[in-house]
Enzyme design. Structure first.
Site, PDB file in Angstrom:
ATOM      1  N   VAL C  16       0.901  -1.106  -0.031  1.00 42.76           N
ATOM      2  CA  VAL C  16      -0.197  -0.112   0.054  1.00 42.76           C
ATOM      3  C   VAL C  16       0.841   1.256   0.039  1.00 42.76           C
ATOM      4  CG1 VAL C  16      -1.867  -1.081   1.205  1.00 42.76           C
ATOM      5  CG2 VAL C  16      -0.151  -0.145   2.432  1.00 42.76           C
ATOM      6  N   CYS C  17       0.122   2.412  -0.390  1.00 43.50           N
ATOM      7  CA  CYS C  17       0.981   3.619  -0.487  1.00 43.50           C
ATOM      8  C   CYS C  17       1.503   3.921   0.822  1.00 43.50           C
ATOM      9  CB  CYS C  17      -0.202   4.810  -0.604  1.00 43.50           C
ATOM     10  SG  CYS C  17       0.690   6.407  -0.931  1.00 43.50           S
ATOM     11  N   PRO C  18       2.758   4.517   0.988  1.00 41.11           N
ATOM     12  CA  PRO C  18       3.649   5.159   0.006  1.00 41.11           C
ATOM     13  C   PRO C  18       4.574   3.782  -0.638  1.00 41.11           C
ATOM     14  CG  PRO C  18       4.801   5.734   1.881  1.00 41.11           C
ATOM     15  CD  PRO C  18       3.471   4.910   2.259  1.00 41.11           C
ATOM     16  N   VAL C  19       4.515   2.668  -0.300  1.00 42.46           N
ATOM     17  CA  VAL C  19       5.404   1.575  -0.806  1.00 42.46           C
ATOM     18  C   VAL C  19       5.247   1.131  -1.974  1.00 42.46           C
ATOM     19  CG1 VAL C  19       6.415  -0.771   0.039  1.00 42.46           C
ATOM     20  CG2 VAL C  19       5.281   0.676   1.778  1.00 42.46           C
ATOM     21  N   THR C  20       3.880   1.535  -2.617  1.00 37.98           N
ATOM     22  CA  THR C  20       3.616   1.064  -3.796  1.00 37.98           C
ATOM     23  C   THR C  20       4.844   2.086  -4.705  1.00 37.98           C
ATOM     24  OG1 THR C  20       2.024   2.926  -3.585  1.00 37.98           O
ATOM     25  CG2 THR C  20       1.330   0.648  -3.829  1.00 37.98           C
TER      26      THR C  20
END
Lengths: 270, 68, 81
Positions: C16-20
């Site tokens: 999920v964001c911000p790991v995307t």
């Protein structure tokens, strides 16, 4: 070395930065930083470097955690009172980030052991509280060509400088030798606001990180001073000093040596 | 004459030495303060003779021993 | 998808964001300048943010196509080192 999803998440705020990215985070994970003194300066520096994923952190301190330390040494907690500071610091750092390795040196740092101690590290943080130790760290790092961050804090004030090989001046260029004992107050006699260690120790951690990732300007050639009561930072340009006895043109200090410590300094742990 | 002392521009009487400025500025333990004038260190032994002139920039650098 | 020579693939639907964005960035860092990657991304916030962030980093967005299963395929050409 490939990042796991967990590492990507842990370091995401670093990796997003164009100055860090994957490359910088890998450099951090492969770097080794030695912190001398697990106290007011060393505690915040150690916490931030551990959180940042500095892969190997050495921490040197001969002292045990005392109740009077907890007002500022935020790496130690009340149940740690009586425990070796190095052990207490290691436990906190590993709890923050199991990715890293913490080496502990539960010992006084002296002219005899400092060359071996600093040899394996990329960057040294001086978090000590007395002049003999600060001069010893300066001399040893200059002679071994190790970059380091020097700092001091007292009352509502703090200051720091960074030395990198051939990017002087060093601490001894500015202050020739330690003042006589009791000539200038140390924080044990004078007191210090705990958050001062947080401000200055975090700046030391920031210098280490910038050095490791090779980005930005280090605080070499300057003394940064902070006066909390006036809320004033000053970045003072330091002159060069060709006659410096350790980093000058004709050095007379060719190996580290110990200044005599006062009973008070020794009682405090360094 | 005008001097910049610790970053602040101030008006001083002429004929000032470093020693006299240290007194005027009430610098504590002046024998343990490092002084630079126009980006050059002034040796402690020269404080009495080092004359300051209009436009000089003076910095006082203090020992700060704490850390733990 | 056939319009492009795909050099690498990445799937950022498992984060999920911000790991995307971080995962996409990591995948791109492993490519050479000019190489093309196909990135599988989730509908919603990722499909709104990841292409824009990659564009801001200087990469070239070639194509975004829906897969019909609430995921998209984003085709990106790496620009720069």
């Amino acid at each position: 070395m490939a990042f796991t999803n967990e590492q990507l998440e842990r370091y995401s705020r670093h990796i997003i930065l164009s100055e860090v990215g994957v490359k910088g985070q890998k450099q951090l994970l492969q770097s080794k930083v030695l912190i001398i003194g697990a106290g007011g300066l060393g505690a915040p520096a150690a916490l931030y470097l551990a959180a940042a994923g500095v892969g190997t952190i050495g921490i040197a301190d001969a002292d045990s955690v005392d109740l009077s330390n907890l007002q500022r040494q935020v790496i130690h907690t009340t149940p740690d009172v009586g425990k070796a500071k190095t052990q207490s610091a290691k436990e906190t750092m590993e709890a923050i980030n199991p990715d890293i390795t913490v080496n502990t040196y539960h010992t006084f740092v002296t002219a005899r052991n400092i060359p071996e101690l600093i040899a394996g590290y990329d960057f040294i943080i001086d978090g000590t509280d007395n002049f003999p130790a600060k001069f010893l760290i300066n001399d040893a790092c200059v002679l071994a060509k190790k970059p380091f961050s020097h700092a001091g804090i007292i009352r509502f004030k703090g200051q720091l400088l960074t030395y990198a090989p051939d990017k002087g001046p060093c601490y001894r260029c500015v202050f020739k030798e330690p003042p006589p004992p009791e000539a200038v107050p140390t924080c044990r006699q004078a007191g210090v606001i705990g958050a001062m260690g947080g401000v200055i120790g975090s700046l030391q951690a920031m210098e280490a990180i910038k050095y490791i990732i090779g980005k930005g300007e280090l605080l070499t050639g300057y003394l940064l001073t902070y006066d909390a009561l006036k809320m004033e930072f000053r970045k003072i340009k330091l002159p060069g000093n060709d006659s410096c006895p350790v980093c000058g043109k004709n050095p007379s200090i060719l190996e580290p040596f110990d200044y005599e410590q006062t009973a008070c300094d020794l009682k405090g742990g360094h | 004459m005008k001097l910049t002392v610790s970053g602040n521009v101030k008006e001083y009487a002429g004929g000032l030495t470093v020693r006299k400025l240290l007194e005027l500025e009430q610098v504590e333990t002046p024998e343990y303060v490092t002084v630079s004038v126009n980006d050059e260190f002034i040796p402690t032994g020269d404080f009495d003779t080092a004359a300051l002139s209009d436009g000089d920039s003076v910095e006082f650098l203090y020992f700060m021993g704490g850390g733990r | 998808m056939a319009d492009f020579q795909i050099d690498a693939e990445a799937d950022i639907t498992d984060v999920v964001c911000p790991v995307t964005f971080v995962k996409a960035k990591v995948a791109l860092e492993e490519l050479e300048d000019g190489q093309i990657i196909s990135i599988r991304i989730n509908d919603g916030e990722p499909v709104q943010n990841v292409p824009r962030s990659l564009k801001e980093e200087g990469h070239q967005i070639l194509k975004l196509s829906a897969n019909g299963d609430e995921t998209y395929n984003l085709i990106v050409r790496k620009v720069g080192e």
